[in-house]
Enzyme design. Structure first.
Site, PDB file in Angstrom:
ATOM      1  CD  GLU A   1      -2.569  -1.198   2.472  1.00 36.59           C
ATOM      2  OE1 GLU A   1      -3.886  -1.388   2.457  1.00 36.59           O
ATOM      3  OE2 GLU A   1      -1.988  -1.433   3.575  1.00 36.59           O
TER       4      GLU A   1
ATOM      5  CB  CYS B   1       3.114   7.183   3.443  1.00 36.74           C
ATOM      6  SG  CYS B   1       3.474   6.003   4.452  1.00 36.74           S
TER       7      CYS B   1
ATOM      8  CB  CYS C   1       7.388  -5.707   8.901  1.00 43.23           C
ATOM      9  SG  CYS C   1       8.727  -4.829   9.763  1.00 43.23           S
TER      10      CYS C   1
ATOM     11  CB  CYS D   1       6.658  -2.978  16.655  1.00 43.30           C
ATOM     12  SG  CYS D   1       8.421  -2.541  15.868  1.00 43.30           S
TER      13      CYS D   1
ATOM     14  CB  CYS E   1       3.304  -2.290  13.926  1.00 41.46           C
ATOM     15  SG  CYS E   1       3.403  -2.043  12.309  1.00 41.46           S
TER      16      CYS E   1
ATOM     17  CB  CYS F   1       2.248   5.953   9.618  1.00 36.17           C
ATOM     18  SG  CYS F   1       2.704   7.104   8.162  1.00 36.17           S
TER      19      CYS F   1
END
Ligand code: SAH
Ligand code: SF4
Length: 374
Positions: free
Chosen positions: A91, A112, A119, A123, A126, A353
């Site tokens: 995205e 962005c 990932c 975290c 997230c 974000c």
């Protein structure tokens, strides 16, 4: 599958032309087609001889991202879901600099962009890492998010067919590398993409902000690059105890190691660093974090960007009350820190974000395809 032509820098393309005894002024023409006219096919490069176009088409691919869905509107934050050539989804989020007034689109935009599919850093707060890491994006796939966004926007603003235009107006003036993925874990591809965007798409290095969860060795590498990219650190905890609890990367590069790398960056670049600090109720918003956070910020000449936590489906956490948010920012300011409380754009469409959740074909139904009136 041949490599995408946008994976090659100007120097690499020139070498390719020289090797084939082709005139190097053609490189300029080719690059203009790719980055200024943003064409999608070899046939559109009308000032290149047909034979050259055929050779290029044999040796390279020229990919665009397929739009799988859009959320938001052109005048507000807009999230695009792109399908890559292997079927993976990423995205990008287009954020107008100022809220557009009276139905007119803002003329300055920040994009962005994502750097990985998924990932690996996990975290706890997230959405991007929830389904793990799938792969790195190639330079061309990072770059193409910008070009595809431009094409999408110019389609919705102009009745004129693409081929009738001599220049394509630009929309994106700022880049934030804050989409899906850890940019510094895909260092070489990221830097290559940014250098190409810098020289061919003419976006200033100072207009590009790289955000990292804190990969200290790569922060030092970035400091040694000649470009003046801006650096943002996803801090989210001002003590090792709090930070390690929510960011596993802190166990590998604890605050002392991270801040030494930041200090090195700061010395080399003479630039202010930004600390991103999400406020999560009962996790990192206790007033006792403000003292160490202020100390770190003053020591590193960093400004602090406070972001109220955006709720992620499936995760238990919440943002603090507005009163608690205000108290936190005020405590920092009283300690002499430049701190802002960022009211996120795009929160309502899960485009802010940290909310770029790995999508797959079973979830694309959630994405609304824009109607012609949007
Ligand atoms: N991996 C890099 C780049 C992604 S940036 C990094 O972590 O910096 C995404 C930014 O959004 C980071 O600052 C991240 O910490 C933040 N973020 C993640 N989840 C969030 C959430 N639920 N609400 C608000 N911000 C979030
Ligand atoms: Fe990855 Fe950044 Fe999300 Fe952490 S905050 S999981 S590093 S994208």
């Amino acid at each position: 599958m041949p490599t995408d032509i946008k994976n090659l820098s100007r120097a690499e393309l020139t070498a390719w032309f020289v090797e084939r005894k082709l005139p190097v002024y053609r490189v300029d023409q080719l690059l203009q087609w790719l980055y200024e006219r943003r064409v999608t096919g070899w046939d559109q490069m009308t000032n290149l001889p047909k034979s050259l176009r055929e050779t290029l088409a044999d040796e390279f691919s020229l990919h665009t991202h397929t739009l799988a869905g859009v959320e938001g509107s052109r005048d507000t934050t807009q999230k695009s879901l792109w399908r890559l050539r292997d079927g993976a989804f990423i995205e990008s989020v287009l954020i107008p600099a100022n809220p557009a007034l009276f139905g007119e689109a803002a003329d300055r935009h920040t994009l962005c962009v994502s750097t990985q599919v998924g990932c690996a850093y996990g975290c706890k707060f997230c959405a991007s890492g929830l389904d793990g890491w799938k792969r790195n994006l190639e330079p061309a796939e990072i770059i193409e998010q910008v070009l595809s966004t431009e094409r999408l926007q110019s389609k919705s603003t102009s009745e004129e067919p693409d081929h009738a235009r001599t220049t394509s107006p630009r929309l994106v003036n700022n880049l934030v590398i804050m989409g899906m993925g850890e940019p510094l874990a895909n260092y070489d591809n990221l830097i290559k993409a940014l250098k190409i965007l810098n020289t061919e798409y003419h976006i200033g290095a100072r207009k590009i902000t790289v955000s990292t969860s804190g990969l200290a060795p790569e922060i030092r590498r970035l400091a040694d690059e000649p470009h003046q990219f801006r650096l943002a650190i996803s801090l989210h905890g001002a003590t090792d105890e709090v930070r390690s609890r929510i960011m596993p990367v802190n166990r590998k590069y604890p605050l002392e190691v991270l801040t030494e790398a930041c200090a090195y960056y700061q010395r080399r670049k003479g630039k202010m660093i930004t600390f991103e600090y999400i406020l999560i109720a009962g996790v990192n918003d206790h007033p006792d974090q403000t003292g160490p956070l202020a100390d770190l910020s003053r020591r590193l000449h960093a400004k602090v960007n406070l972001i109220p936590y955006n709720k992620v489906e499936g995760l238990p956490w919440e943002r603090p009350t507005e009163a608690a948010q205000d108290a936190f920012v005020e405590a920092l300011r009283q300690r002499g820190v430049t701190a802002t409380l960022r009211r996120e754009k795009g929160h309502d469409i899960a485009a802010a974000c940290g909310q770029l959740r790995l999508k797959n074909s079973t979830t694309t139904d959630e994405i609304r395809i824009p109607s012609p009136t949007q």
